[in-house]
Write an enzyme that holds these catalytic residues in place. Sequence first.
Site, short mmCIF file in Angstrom:
data_model
loop_
_atom_site.label_atom_id
_atom_site.label_comp_id
_atom_site.label_asym_id
_atom_site.label_seq_id
_atom_site.Cartn_x
_atom_site.Cartn_y
_atom_site.Cartn_z
CG HIS A 288 -1.72 1.18 1.47
ND1 HIS A 288 -2.74 1.48 0.61
CD2 HIS A 288 -1.73 2.14 2.42
CE1 HIS A 288 -3.35 2.59 1.03
NE2 HIS A 288 -2.74 3.02 2.12
CG ASN A 289 -0.11 4.97 0.74
OD1 ASN A 289 -0.90 5.07 -0.20
ND2 ASN A 289 -0.38 5.43 1.94
CD GLU A 318 -2.36 2.61 -3.06
OE1 GLU A 318 -3.56 2.91 -3.07
OE2 GLU A 318 -1.67 2.62 -2.03
CG ASP A 320 -2.34 7.40 -4.39
OD1 ASP A 320 -2.83 6.32 -4.73
OD2 ASP A 320 -2.61 7.98 -3.33
CG HIS A 333 -0.92 9.85 0.62
ND1 HIS A 333 -1.84 10.50 1.39
CD2 HIS A 333 -1.25 8.54 0.67
CE1 HIS A 333 -2.70 9.62 1.89
NE2 HIS A 333 -2.36 8.42 1.47
CD GLU A 367 -6.34 4.13 -5.28
OE1 GLU A 367 -7.18 5.04 -5.13
OE2 GLU A 367 -6.62 2.93 -5.15
CE LYS A 416 -6.62 -2.73 -7.32
NZ LYS A 416 -7.55 -1.65 -7.40
CB ILE A 633 23.82 -7.85 30.21
CG1 ILE A 633 25.28 -7.51 29.85
CG2 ILE A 633 23.54 -9.30 29.88
CD1 ILE A 633 26.30 -8.18 30.69
#
Length: 745
Positions: A288-289, A318, A320, A333, A367, A416, A633
Site C-alpha cells: 500500500h502507498n 500502488e 497514486d 499521496h 489510483e 488494475k 545486558i
Amino acid sequence: MQQGTLMRKVKSKSWKKQRYFKLQEDCMTIWYQSKRTGKTESAFSISDVETVREGHQSEVLQSVAEEFPPERCFTIVFYGRRGNLDLVAGSADEAQCWVQGLRQLIEVATTMDQREKIDQWIRDWFQKADKNKDGRMNFKEVQRLLKMMNVDMNEDHALRLFQDADKSESGTLEGEEFVLFYKALTQREEVLSLFREYSEDGKKLTLLELADFLREEQLEDEGTEELAMELIDKYEPSETARARHVLSADGFLMYLCSLEGSIFNPQHRGLWQDMSQPLCHYFISSSHNTYLIEDQLRGHSSIEGYIRALKRGCRCLEVDCWDGPNGEPMVYHGHTFTSKIPFREVVSTLGKYAFKTSDYPVILSLENHCSMEQQEVLAQQLKDILGEQLLTTTIDGHVPSQLPSPEELKHKILLKGKKIGRLEDTLDGPGDEAPDVSDDDNEAEAEEERRRAKVRTQPGSALQKDKETLAQALSDCVIYCKNVPFRGFQEARSHSRPSEISSLSEAKARKLIRDEGNEFVRHNAWQLTRIYPSGMRTDSSNYSPQEMWNVGCQIVALNFQTAGMEMDLCDGLFSQNGCCGYVLKPPFMRDKETLFNPSDPSSREGPGPITLTIQVISGQQLPKVANSKEGAIIDPLVRVEIYGVPADQAHQETKYIENNGFNPRWDETLQFQLHVPELALIRFVVEDYDKTSRNDFVGQFTLAFANIKPGYRHIHLLSKDGTSIPPSSLFVHIRITEPPGPEQD
C-alpha cells in the site's frame, strides 16, 4: 580501498560533503570519517550491503547529474530499511575500483559457510575490544568484550577461561588463543549431550549413528544414509574424519546451525507449489502507498519504495497519480505534504525491477486522480516504457471464464483500474460474444444482463459517467483487473466476472468476515479482492493481514515501509515458494462451493486439531537492544505466537533469564492446538524483560506452519527490519502430533 579514498557523500542537491572512506584490514568493515574534523563518523559491515549501483541510479544522484558525470557516481544499497549511501569519487577509475571491489567482497560475504561466518564474527569482536590496536587482549579488555557481547560472567570463571586459553602465558590473548577462549565460552552443553546420546564412544557419530539420529529425531524418512553421507562431507571440518565417514561434535554442531538444521524446510525455500491455477487461488504479496518510505502525511515519496518492495517479492504495487506541471503526471499521496515523483520514473523503475526477484506477474494498482489529458499521458507512458511487458489483451483473445494462472502471465504487468464497459466490448474475434447463456439455469441471468446493459448506456448511468471521466486509452490497458464497486456477495455471484476486482477498506472487510465468513471465502475462490488500510492510519501503521487471509483475500495491501508484527507475518508467509510473491491457498479455499468459515473450524473437512509441541532449549549470541545503556545486558524471554483462524490465535512465553544474552538456557515446553494448520503462521519473538515498562524487542522469526521441519532445529533470528542478525539464534525441539485416525473395530 585499504589505502583509503576521499569521496563526496551526497544527501541532496545542497548537501555534498567530503568523507574519507577506508576498507579495514579484515576486508569486511568500511569506515569513513569527516575530512574537516578527522572524526570517524560511521562504519558498516560488507554483510549489511545488498548491492552496488553504478551511475545516477538513485534520486539523490539524479538530482546532481549535471554536476557529476555518471562514471564517477555509485550507490551503496543496504539490506532492510536503512537508507542508501550515495557517493561521488574523484575519478572514473576510483569509482570503478570501489564498485568492483565492493561487488567482490559482497560475493565473498554471501558465500561464506557457517564456520566462516562465526570466524568473521569473532574477528569483528576482537577488533572492537582491542582498544590499543596491538593485536593482543589483556584480561581487562576481555571483560569489556564480554559486556559488549551480552555476557555477564562471574569474574573468577572468566579469568579461569582466560588463563586456560593463554597458552603462551603472556597475560594476553592473541589470534588463535582468542579463538580458543571463544570456543570455551560458547561450549554448547545441550548439543554435546545430544551428540553423546547417539554416539557410542562419545567422540564421533558413525554413518549409521548419524542416520539413526536423522531418522528418529529429525524425522527424515527417505535415504537417511545418503543424507548422512552428504552432511558429513559438507560439515565435518576434519579431513581424516571425512575420509572415515564419521562426524565429530564440531561437525554435528555445524550441521545443526546450517540451513539443513534450520526450522524452515529447505525444500520449501525454492518454488514448490503448483503455479498453474487461476490467479484468485493464490495469496499475493501486496503493498500500500508503495511510493512512501516514511509516514503518509509528510513522508518522502521515492522510487526507492518500489525497488525495495519488488526486491522483497511484492507483486501488487500502488500508484497514486495526480496532474503535474508541464503535462507530466506525478505520483504522491494527495492532499498531504509528501514529496512528488514523476509517473514516468515509477514506470521506468517498474520496467527495470519487476522481474528481478520473481518471474510472476506484477499488478499495478492505479489510483487515478488525473484529468483526461494527463490520463492519455499515463496510458502512453505505460505503453512506451513497458512495451511487451504490459498486458493489453487477454492471453488467448477470448473472454475468460476464469482468471489465467501466474504461470501463463509470467513477465507480464497487469493494470488494475477502472474500465469503460465490459471486457468483451474491447475484444475482437471469436471470443467477443457475450457468454453463451442459452441453458435454462442461466436464462434469468442473461435477461438481467440485457436489462443492465440497457441501463448502463443511458445518460447518467455508471458507464456514461466512466466515459466522461476516464480516457479510453487508459481504460483499454485494464484487462484482468477491472475495478468494480462491491455491492454484496449475491450481486457479485449473479453479475460479476472473474476479470473484475473489488477493493475494500479493512473495516468493511472485518464486518463481512464477521457477518458472512463463508460467503467471503466462496467469493474469493473465483474473484480477486483487495484490502487496504484505513485512512485513519496517518502514521502508516498496519492492520493484521491474517484475518483477511483467513477468508482467502488475495491482495492484502500493507505499508511495507513500516516494520512490526504485521510485516513479519507478511514476510513469514511469502518467504516460501522461492519468495516469488505467490502462495497457493489451501484446497478448501479454492472450491466455489466450500463450506469453510474461519469462525467455525469444524467447517473444514478433515481430521481434528493437531498438536504442536515446542521445547525452547537455548539461545545463542542474542543482540543487545538498540540504544541500550553502555554495559546493559539483556534478560531474554521467548514468546511463541500463533496467528491463524480465531480458534488458533494463541501465545505462550518462557520465563526470562537474568543477565544473559549470550547463551541463555530455558528448557521449557510450550504446547498449542491447531484446528486449521494450513492457515497458521508461527512467530518466535525474543524480548528483553523489563519489570517497570514494556519489554524491548530483540529479534524474531516467522514462518507458515506448512514450512516447519520437526526435530532439533535452530531458528536464525531477524531484526525489526526483517534482516538477518547472524549468529543470533534459538535452539528448539519441534514435535507435531496428528490426531488419531478413526478407531478400528
